[in-house]
Write an enzyme that holds these catalytic residues in place. Sequence first.
Site, PDB file in Angstrom:
ATOM      1  CG  ASP A 210     -16.659  -7.136  28.183  1.00 25.11           C
ATOM      2  OD1 ASP A 210     -17.848  -6.820  28.012  1.00 25.11           O
ATOM      3  OD2 ASP A 210     -16.307  -8.074  28.931  1.00 25.11           O
ATOM      4  CG  ASP A 212     -22.797  -6.425  28.160  1.00 24.22           C
ATOM      5  OD1 ASP A 212     -22.374  -7.588  28.325  1.00 24.22           O
ATOM      6  OD2 ASP A 212     -23.991  -6.153  27.988  1.00 24.22           O
TER       7      ASP A 212
END
Length: 292
Positions: A210, A212
């Site tokens: 991802d 973050d």
Amino acid sequence: MSDTMIAVIGGSGIYEIDGLENAAWQSVETPWGAPSDQILTGTLGGVKMAFLPRHGRGHVHTPTSVPYRANIDALKRLGVTDVISVSAVGSFREEMAPGDFVVVDQFIDRTFAREKSFFGPGLVAHVSVAHPTCPRLSEACFTAATNAGITVHKGGTYLAMEGPQFSTLAESKMYREHWGADVIGMTNMPEAKLAREAELCYASVAMVTDYDSWHPDHGEVDVAEIIATLTGNAQKGRDLVARLPALLGASRAPCPHGCDRALEFAILTAPDARDPAMIAKLDAVAGRVLTP
């Protein structure tokens, strides 16, 4: 020359090694308590291998509760020479996208609730972690990932946070914009420091799940999306591991970067002042330099 034994410490999503021959789960006792789980040993491509699920099978350990000292000590007792850490991370860089791998070469340690050294009162040692990963082992991981068709980035700074919560938006922006971190995770510290104290070569393969929380187009971390990306990354991780034995070989010369000699001048406590109980606890980790 000595026998190569490669250990893979598997993070979130990595719970096995494909094609392991003579595979058997072993219990290993250490002076630092029980490791995260039993350790799976066997051979792959004629090279001895060990696999340790960092969080335990079923994911029972939090990043803070992982018994890092017991894990590294247990691997050392089994004869491991090279440790490959595989872990899930968030990315602070647009070009390090979910599904990509990063062969990390630096860390910023922001953990605070973990025991970070095998040494202590009665037996004091200071090792250098200026370069916390082994360039030789990291290069092998990069080559293995490239050969497996994985999008992989060579070099990067891993921000190790305590967790288990993900970052606030303010923290995420600070780590990215002011501290120069490239990825963020919760488990490579103190693991890398302990591997250095145990004179083990250590490389870190970070699997991006991802962005973050800093990314304006992605918002906060979505756990469902992370799990979906983890599934794809897990197979890529196993493909990378499968290529390591051929690259590293069944026998190895001393590490050209000195990882396996990190304690040579690190112990400061005079021989006659060393705590016998500490010496006994350090039989696996530091026996090479403590045994007369």
